[in-house]
Write a protein that holds these residues in place. Sequence first.
Motif, PDB file in Angstrom:
ATOM      1  N   PRO A 134      13.319  -2.777  14.058  1.00  0.00           N
ATOM      2  CA  PRO A 134      11.737  -2.375  14.416  1.00  0.00           C
ATOM      3  C   PRO A 134      10.911  -2.247  13.155  1.00  0.00           C
ATOM      4  CG  PRO A 134      13.202  -1.332  15.927  1.00  0.00           C
ATOM      5  CD  PRO A 134      13.980  -1.927  14.692  1.00  0.00           C
ATOM      6  N   ILE A 135       9.926  -2.725  13.005  1.00  0.00           N
ATOM      7  CA  ILE A 135       8.929  -2.749  11.999  1.00  0.00           C
ATOM      8  C   ILE A 135       7.721  -1.842  11.905  1.00  0.00           C
ATOM      9  CG2 ILE A 135       7.268  -4.102  10.484  1.00  0.00           C
ATOM     10  CD1 ILE A 135       8.814  -6.568  11.339  1.00  0.00           C
ATOM     11  N   ILE A 136       7.743  -0.804  10.990  1.00  0.00           N
ATOM     12  CA  ILE A 136       6.460  -0.135  10.758  1.00  0.00           C
ATOM     13  C   ILE A 136       5.736  -0.592   9.720  1.00  0.00           C
ATOM     14  CG2 ILE A 136       5.674   2.066   9.971  1.00  0.00           C
ATOM     15  CD1 ILE A 136       8.338   3.274  10.818  1.00  0.00           C
ATOM     16  N   GLY A 137       4.304  -0.977   9.784  1.00  0.00           N
ATOM     17  CA  GLY A 137       3.519  -1.462   8.901  1.00  0.00           C
ATOM     18  C   GLY A 137       2.856  -0.513   7.999  1.00  0.00           C
ATOM     19  N   THR A 138       2.745  -0.747   6.827  1.00  0.00           N
ATOM     20  CA  THR A 138       2.228   0.117   5.919  1.00  0.00           C
ATOM     21  C   THR A 138       0.721  -0.025   5.418  1.00  0.00           C
ATOM     22  OG1 THR A 138       3.117  -0.931   3.806  1.00  0.00           O
ATOM     23  CG2 THR A 138       4.297   0.829   5.062  1.00  0.00           C
ATOM     24  N   LEU A 139      -0.226   1.007   5.152  1.00  0.00           N
ATOM     25  CA  LEU A 139      -1.634   0.770   5.046  1.00  0.00           C
ATOM     26  C   LEU A 139      -2.075   1.265   3.785  1.00  0.00           C
ATOM     27  CD1 LEU A 139      -2.745   0.845   8.790  1.00  0.00           C
ATOM     28  CD2 LEU A 139      -2.847  -1.243   7.271  1.00  0.00           C
ATOM     29  N   SER A 140      -2.682   0.596   2.579  1.00  0.00           N
ATOM     30  CA  SER A 140      -3.165   1.297   1.508  1.00  0.00           C
ATOM     31  C   SER A 140      -4.355   2.035   1.822  1.00  0.00           C
ATOM     32  CB  SER A 140      -3.383   0.405   0.800  1.00  0.00           C
ATOM     33  OG  SER A 140      -2.147  -0.379   0.143  1.00  0.00           O
ATOM     34  N   ILE A 141      -4.619   2.867   0.805  1.00  0.00           N
ATOM     35  CA  ILE A 141      -5.918   3.775   0.947  1.00  0.00           C
ATOM     36  C   ILE A 141      -7.208   2.753   0.842  1.00  0.00           C
ATOM     37  CG2 ILE A 141      -7.289   5.439  -0.198  1.00  0.00           C
ATOM     38  CD1 ILE A 141      -4.671   6.705  -1.118  1.00  0.00           C
ATOM     39  N   THR A 142      -7.754   2.699   1.793  1.00  0.00           N
ATOM     40  CA  THR A 142      -9.184   1.757   1.916  1.00  0.00           C
ATOM     41  C   THR A 142     -10.089   2.356   2.957  1.00  0.00           C
ATOM     42  OG1 THR A 142      -8.102   0.478   4.055  1.00  0.00           O
ATOM     43  CG2 THR A 142      -7.758  -0.189   1.921  1.00  0.00           C
ATOM     44  N   PRO A 143     -11.357   1.922   2.791  1.00  0.00           N
ATOM     45  CA  PRO A 143     -12.342   2.733   3.634  1.00  0.00           C
ATOM     46  C   PRO A 143     -11.875   2.441   5.156  1.00  0.00           C
ATOM     47  CG  PRO A 143     -13.329   1.250   2.030  1.00  0.00           C
ATOM     48  CD  PRO A 143     -11.958   1.030   1.877  1.00  0.00           C
ATOM     49  N   PRO A 144     -12.230   3.481   6.048  1.00  0.00           N
ATOM     50  CA  PRO A 144     -11.758   3.758   7.460  1.00  0.00           C
ATOM     51  C   PRO A 144     -11.989   2.102   8.273  1.00  0.00           C
ATOM     52  CG  PRO A 144     -12.987   5.416   6.851  1.00  0.00           C
ATOM     53  CD  PRO A 144     -13.264   4.748   5.793  1.00  0.00           C
ATOM     54  N   GLU A 145     -13.093   1.539   8.128  1.00  0.00           N
ATOM     55  CA  GLU A 145     -13.122   0.146   8.650  1.00  0.00           C
ATOM     56  C   GLU A 145     -12.245  -0.771   8.338  1.00  0.00           C
ATOM     57  OE1 GLU A 145     -16.191   0.327   5.546  1.00  0.00           O
ATOM     58  OE2 GLU A 145     -15.294   1.856   7.006  1.00  0.00           O
ATOM     59  N   GLU A 146     -11.852  -0.506   7.179  1.00  0.00           N
ATOM     60  CA  GLU A 146     -10.831  -1.678   6.769  1.00  0.00           C
ATOM     61  C   GLU A 146      -9.455  -1.384   7.069  1.00  0.00           C
ATOM     62  OE1 GLU A 146      -9.099  -3.755   2.479  1.00  0.00           O
ATOM     63  OE2 GLU A 146     -11.212  -2.553   2.271  1.00  0.00           O
ATOM     64  N   THR A 147      -9.003  -0.102   6.878  1.00  0.00           N
ATOM     65  CA  THR A 147      -7.953   0.565   7.569  1.00  0.00           C
ATOM     66  C   THR A 147      -7.718   0.038   9.126  1.00  0.00           C
ATOM     67  OG1 THR A 147      -7.920   2.245   6.194  1.00  0.00           O
ATOM     68  CG2 THR A 147      -6.536   2.548   8.027  1.00  0.00           C
ATOM     69  N   ALA A 148      -8.690   0.157   9.802  1.00  0.00           N
ATOM     70  CA  ALA A 148      -8.739  -0.104  11.242  1.00  0.00           C
ATOM     71  C   ALA A 148      -8.492  -1.636  11.425  1.00  0.00           C
ATOM     72  CB  ALA A 148      -9.817   0.527  11.956  1.00  0.00           C
TER      73      ALA A 148
END
Length: 369
Positions: A134-148
């Motif tokens: 099972p995969i967990i995706g990773t998200l960098s530090i970006t503005p909230p709308e880009e993270t979403a």
Amino acid sequence: MKITKVEAIPFRIPLRPEVGIMKSVVFTATGADHVLIRVETDQGIVGHAEAFERFGIYGETQQSIVAAIRRHMGPAIVGMDVCDVERINAALDLFGANWTAKGAIDIAVHDALGQMLNLPIYKFIGGYGEPKAPIIGTLSITPPEETARKGKEMIDKYGVKGFKAKVGVDPKRDVAAMKALREAVGPAPIIYVDANQGYSPDVAIQTVRKMEQTADLAWVEEPVRQDDFYGKARVGKSIGVPILLDESVWTPQDVMNNIRREIGGVISIKSMRSGIHKSRQIAAMAEAANIPCLTGTGRDTVLGAVASAHLIAGLRNVHMGEILDHKLYEGTITKEMPEIKDGCLMLPKGPGLGLHIDEKALKKYRLDF
């Protein structure tokens, strides 16, 4: 089957242009600056793995990894039998630090051992699950709308089971980004944050409490300095979610010290940091303490992602992993690109890791120094 040669080949694979830059508290990256490890044997079997550069965390660079393996670690294990995993690790333990260099050698040894046994690694280390992870995706530090937006894209494209989002620079952005992410992906996926030791204890307590309420946070990874045991314990007692240990648990000894201090409710195992052998030890220790594990990312390419997937598929106490980062890069040095199905990375068929090096691609991406 005797080891005859150990090679260390530096390579660099850029991020895809649309990915941009990966950013966290401790590093900014535009590509994978890694080292391919080759363990050759007298029977013609060759095991492979990758070591990753992360100077801000481990103090290792491509140059130091290459030098350590070519000059010291490789010669130390030449002549040993690939079956003698304990003896090989004992020889590597004589060298200080160099965690990812030692971990990668161990993975390459297990790759060769699996080929000799004609078994995939996950089978001979435990065989607990099916050949998928099972995969967990990773998200960098970006503005909230880009993270979403990026989180929603991962759900739609890969069906990931959850997210790790980097935080720790700007608490207000962190809270807003996690709220936006939860609203974008809905209630089902796990969401947790990784501060990379970026908060003070007081800021960690305040920020995590807010994210618990707005994002239904699952846990928080390394909220304060790894050596601030008092601060970490205070944070753990003041928030409503477990602390995920990562930079605090490089070795089995680190795991034991944190268990004794009653710090941490989840443990991140990085296969390229602890190899297969020590990762099994860490998972077993955590299981005895009733602490679940997942696999963390070193911003792995395919080699690292598949090694971690074998741990997830093989061990009862390793449940999921941050094994999607290989999709961030413009290419791979392996002939295989693992299939992703229903939010899981499907292990390649074949013994060992189940991977083969694409020599043409390696020639394209390799560095010479």
